[in-house]
Design an enzyme around this catalytic site. Sequence first.
Site, PDB file in Angstrom:
ATOM      1  N   ASP A  55       2.113   0.269  -7.160  1.00 20.31           N
ATOM      2  CA  ASP A  55       1.388   1.356  -6.507  1.00 20.31           C
ATOM      3  C   ASP A  55       0.554   2.065  -7.556  1.00 20.31           C
ATOM      4  O   ASP A  55       1.039   2.380  -8.644  1.00 20.31           O
ATOM      5  CB  ASP A  55       2.369   2.327  -5.858  1.00 20.31           C
ATOM      6  CG  ASP A  55       3.032   1.721  -4.640  1.00 20.31           C
ATOM      7  OD1 ASP A  55       2.342   1.560  -3.627  1.00 20.31           O
ATOM      8  OD2 ASP A  55       4.224   1.396  -4.712  1.00 20.31           O
ATOM      9  N   THR A  56      -0.696   2.335  -7.201  1.00 18.99           N
ATOM     10  CA  THR A  56      -1.673   2.856  -8.146  1.00 18.99           C
ATOM     11  C   THR A  56      -2.692   3.661  -7.353  1.00 18.99           C
ATOM     12  O   THR A  56      -2.821   3.484  -6.153  1.00 18.99           O
ATOM     13  CB  THR A  56      -2.377   1.678  -8.859  1.00 18.99           C
ATOM     14  OG1 THR A  56      -1.410   0.915  -9.582  1.00 18.99           O
ATOM     15  CG2 THR A  56      -3.450   2.140  -9.819  1.00 18.99           C
TER      16      THR A  56
END
Length: 532
Positions: free
Chosen positions: A353-354
């Site tokens: 997740d970014t």
Amino acid sequence: MSKFSRDLHFPGRSPIRALGGMAATSHPLSTLAAIEMLRDGGNAMDAAVAAAAVQAVVEPQSTGIGGDCFVLYSPKGNGEVLAFNGSGRAPMAATSDWYLSKGMTKIPTYGPHAVTVPGAIDAWCRLLQDHGRKGIAAALAAAIRYAEEGYVVHDRVAFDWADSVENLESNEVAKEIFLPQGRALQAGEVHRQPALAATLRAIAAQGRVAFYEGEIAEDIVKTLRDLGGLHTKEDFAAAAGEYVTPIKTNYRGVDIYQMPPNNQGLTALIMLNILSGFDLASLDPYSADRLHLEIEAGRLAYRDRDLYIADPKKQNVPIEELLSPEYAARLRTAIRPDRAMRDLPPSLREKSDTVYISVVDKDRNAVSFINSTYHSFGSSVVTRKSGIVLQNRGSGFRLDPKHPNCIEPGKRPLHTIMPGMAVRNGRTMMPYGVMGGDYQPFGHVRLVTNVVDFEMDVQAALDQPRVFHDGTTVLVERSVAAASLRGLQERGHRCELAGDPHGGGQAVLIDWQRGSLTGGSDPRKDGCALGY
């Protein structure tokens, strides 16, 4: 108008168009913070940091001040591209021998040993000092407000949150903050992070020194050492990002810029070099013919990624050779249009997740900005006093002393998060990025080829169905046409339905002739593009 522009008979979203400034992020509160900063006299860098700070609060599974960032910046859209590496380093006591002596065969994915020294706050402060107008206090103001007063949990955030319960339960502080009722928060519920708000206030008042040398650093180090980590106060005091020389390739007349290693941006450039030898524009953009070429180019490029990319301060990475036309031509000969390749060594793939942020201001300063704690909620280690979610980038290291990416004292691991910048005819064309861990080179290439080869607007380019080869299997989004799926299987690809959608992205296209901006934001996330 491109023939691949939006068909208004179908659901979807139109690109956003404006004359002044524009921001595109994966969360509406983040985009709003960026636009408010631009309209209040800030520039693109001020807006990008403000947006990243808000996301560090409202997308706690994706990013935070306990993570890292990379930035590409083009001042006034003049075609010059500056690059800043804000990734953190391993503790000075970290050696492969130490971990091997403890019976480890790899760096754990979660826990204290996965934590490298966070580089985000140092990067934010340095970039604002060098290129911003408003300063760190102004950039953090909106984030502090949301952390103190609360924010509404959005749908994609809730989706990721629910998938992280088991890891959050492994850490007492994480449970208290992120599972306040013994469960993940749901879409529509309100969440507050008062400890993080106090930390952000300290940074707003004192800058980077508050994070790396004061009580906050002591809290982080104590938290990690109590869990068996090797980190010291000296590791934090020594933390510093750096300007680096970006790497690039030319794809059909467009210069595509990426971060150099320890970043995996090189992977996307190798893919583009391979694909430049095929006439993609003659193919149906939704067809198995096109998807197959993308997959095969990716398999070759990822093999090289896993063999070569490491911290260039510690290992030599043959960038020039890997980006040479001769090398691309040699790789291209392995690709057959009618059959999947055999005998490629398997490689490691991880999802993460970014957050990715694209901003262009009225002076056409362009920022491509990416910030992450890697896996959902990073290492799952959260500090009690300061409320910081710590990244797990250290899990990207190897323990084989012969591997270029083997852990060493003060070394940076291979990093998946990668901002992109496109330049055409000496002017900045598009800050862009696609998040999603290992998927990102695939996502960058798909976005660039959609825009360059098929002349899609940026929103249409982001909307298109995606596939990803994870080393053994082609993971296919549900939106991929049945005929295309059959075509891939007929070529020998093993295909499975992807559990989650592939990544998410943003882009802002600068039209110098008309003086306008066009922005898009990925429907796979909660965010949006806005302009004024």
